[in-house]
Write an enzyme that holds these catalytic residues in place. Structure first.
Site, PDB file in Angstrom:
ATOM      1  CG  ASP A 112      -1.745  -0.994   0.793  1.00 50.48           C
ATOM      2  OD1 ASP A 112      -2.124  -2.606  -0.188  1.00 50.48           O
ATOM      3  OD2 ASP A 112      -2.678  -0.753   2.336  1.00 50.48           O
ATOM      4  CG  ASP A 202      -2.853   4.115  -0.640  1.00 47.84           C
ATOM      5  OD1 ASP A 202      -2.639   5.442  -0.021  1.00 47.84           O
ATOM      6  OD2 ASP A 202      -3.769   3.282   0.074  1.00 47.84           O
ATOM      7  CG  HIS A 250      -5.343  -0.875  -1.935  1.00 46.19           C
ATOM      8  ND1 HIS A 250      -5.231  -0.596  -1.197  1.00 46.19           N
ATOM      9  CD2 HIS A 250      -4.592   1.287  -2.516  1.00 46.19           C
ATOM     10  CE1 HIS A 250      -4.389  -0.467  -0.042  1.00 46.19           C
ATOM     11  NE2 HIS A 250      -4.774   1.086  -1.381  1.00 46.19           N
ATOM     12  CG  ASP A 252      -3.170  -4.982  -5.199  1.00 42.71           C
ATOM     13  OD1 ASP A 252      -4.232  -4.697  -4.653  1.00 42.71           O
ATOM     14  OD2 ASP A 252      -2.157  -5.085  -4.109  1.00 42.71           O
ATOM     15  CB  CYS A 357      -1.729  -6.506  -0.155  1.00 39.72           C
ATOM     16  SG  CYS A 357      -3.279  -6.430  -1.249  1.00 39.72           S
TER      17      CYS A 357
HETATM   18  O1  DAV Z   1     -10.430  -5.346  -4.146  1.00 38.31           O
HETATM   19  O2  DAV Z   1     -10.801  -6.220  -1.858  1.00 38.31           O
HETATM   20  C1  DAV Z   1      -8.324  -5.203  -1.457  1.00 38.31           C
HETATM   21  C2  DAV Z   1      -6.669  -5.021  -1.699  1.00 38.31           C
HETATM   22  C3  DAV Z   1      -6.815  -4.190  -0.324  1.00 38.31           C
HETATM   23  N1  DAV Z   1      -4.409  -3.875  -0.657  1.00 38.31           N
HETATM   24  C4  DAV Z   1     -10.019  -5.370  -2.883  1.00 38.31           C
HETATM   25  C5  DAV Z   1      -8.827  -5.056  -2.897  1.00 38.31           C
END
Ligand code: DAV
Length: 379
Positions: A112, A202, A250, A252, A357
């Site tokens: 992040d 982020d 995010h 990813d 992540c």
């Molecule tokens: O789609 O739940 C989760 C990524 C969190 N760093 C999602 C994104």
């Protein structure tokens, strides 16, 4: 630390070149954050109604520590050097001259915060007050890399003020009361909680494809943040992307490169925008939709979605780490020709995500390549 790769080299251009050195997060003391303008937690069914905050339950934390340690050992057994951040007391109140916040968050998801592009690691601005000081957890490592690798460029984006001007008033109350269809309209209008008072992003909203960086506009990344990245990386092409999702955060678990010529897209956040499809087609990249996730609802106390199923970590362009319960996803990747390493990791999701992540690249072999020589005007 494994015996291999003793010499510290910071360098990584994409998500698939052979991984040699990585940071794996820690679970210690991760919090359900106190409310703040950027985010509100509201989990009455699990004992955290709106306004209540505190550490995630100890028994959950123990299990997550075990999963993270086992993942770190698995990587080390494959000759990858693994470093870990230094947790702070995340239950403490923090403040700047502009604001006070009742709690911090944690340091499970280094992705992040840390964006590695070539021999640079960039500390992202972040946009939550509870995450303003999170960079401190990584400073012992970054200081060390700075001493050990004379070519390491250590950068930090301008620390944001995060005053009232940064957030739209009462955003979440109004947003949460809306239907899914109404919420999706926010996505197409790029209208979420952040204003354009200052640049915010982020690191996990960036997907690295060599010369091309795909950056998602989201609830934590605003237009100013993308503009800042564009000016900061003048030798790269920065593509702003959005996906069909109510409250994106995010990239990813939404759009993930697997190897040159192949990317995975989230079938629940379809269709992709025409310019994204066109750019990939023009350059002979295939985009495949991910498999159906193993879970049909989020983990208890988790803000991350079931789509962590596609939050995979590539060890090289043939080898992929996938959450061990995600059978359909593993099968799909095997069919696509990958060696799949199952990693038990679902318990980690409330602590901030999946396998991608939970990691941040320090070193992948390889150089900066242009995988998209045929560009599209205005994208
Ligand atoms: O789609 O739940 C989760 C990524 C969190 N760093 C999602 C994104």
């Amino acid at each position: 630390m494994s015996k291999e790769n003793k010499k510290t080299v910071v360098c990584s251009w994409n998500e698939w070149d052979p991984l040699k050195h990585v940071i794996v997060g820690r679970a210690d003391g991760t919090m359900v954050q106190a409310p703040e303008p950027a985010i509100q937690r509201d989990w009455p069914e699990y004992g955290y109604p709106f306004g209540k905050y505190g550490p995630l339950p100890k028994e959950m934390e123990e299990k997550v520590k075990e999963q993270l340690d086992n993942f770190a050992k698995l990587l080390e057994r494959r000759g990858i050097r693994v470093d870990r951040p230094t947790p702070l007391d995340f239950s403490q109140q923090v403040q700047t001259p502009d604001w006070k916040q009742e709690s911090m968050f944690g340091c499970m998801p280094p992705r992040d915060l840390l964006l590695t592009v070539g021999n640079e690691i960039l500390e992202a601005t972040m946009s939550f007050r509870s995450r303003w000081y999170e960079y401190l957890c990584y400073r012992p490592l970054l200081e060390r890399y700075f001493k050990e690798d004379p070519n390491f460029r250590w950068e930090a984006a301008p620390k944001p003020r995060l005053t009232e001007r940064t957030y739209k008033k009462n955003f979440w109350n109004e947003f949460n009361a809306k239907s899914k269809e109404e919420q999706i309209k926010h996505t197409y209008a790029k209208d979420w909680v952040l204003t354009e008072a200052e640049p915010l992003f982020d690191a996990a909203d960036v997907a690295r494809f060599g010369k091309d960086l795909f950056v998602q506009r989201s609830t934590v990344t605003n237009a100013g943040g993308i503009s800042w990245l564009r000016r900061h990386f003048p030798n790269h092409r920065i593509h702003e992307v959005t996906f069909k999702e109510e409250a994106p955060m995010h990239i990813d678990a939404t759009f993930v490169p697997l190897r040159p010529g192949l990317a995975l897209s989230n079938k629940g956040r379809a269709p992709l925008t025409p310019e994204l499809k066109e750019l990939f087609k023009k350059n002979d990249w295939e985009i495949v939709e991910c498999a159906t996730p193993a879970h049909d609802k989020k983990h208890k106390l988790s803000y991350c979605s079931i789509w962590l199923s596609m939050n995979v970590l590539m060890l090289d362009s043939k080898t992929v780490c996938v959450e061990a319960e995600e059978n359909a996803q593993m099968k799909q990747l095997e069919k696509l020709g990958f060696d799949v390493i199952p990693v038990p990791f679902w318990a980690v999701s409330p602590f901030g995500g999946g396998l991608h992540c939970a990691t941040a690249d320090v070193y992948r072999e390889g150089t900066c390549e242009d995988y998209f020589p045929k560009q599209i005007k205005g994208f």
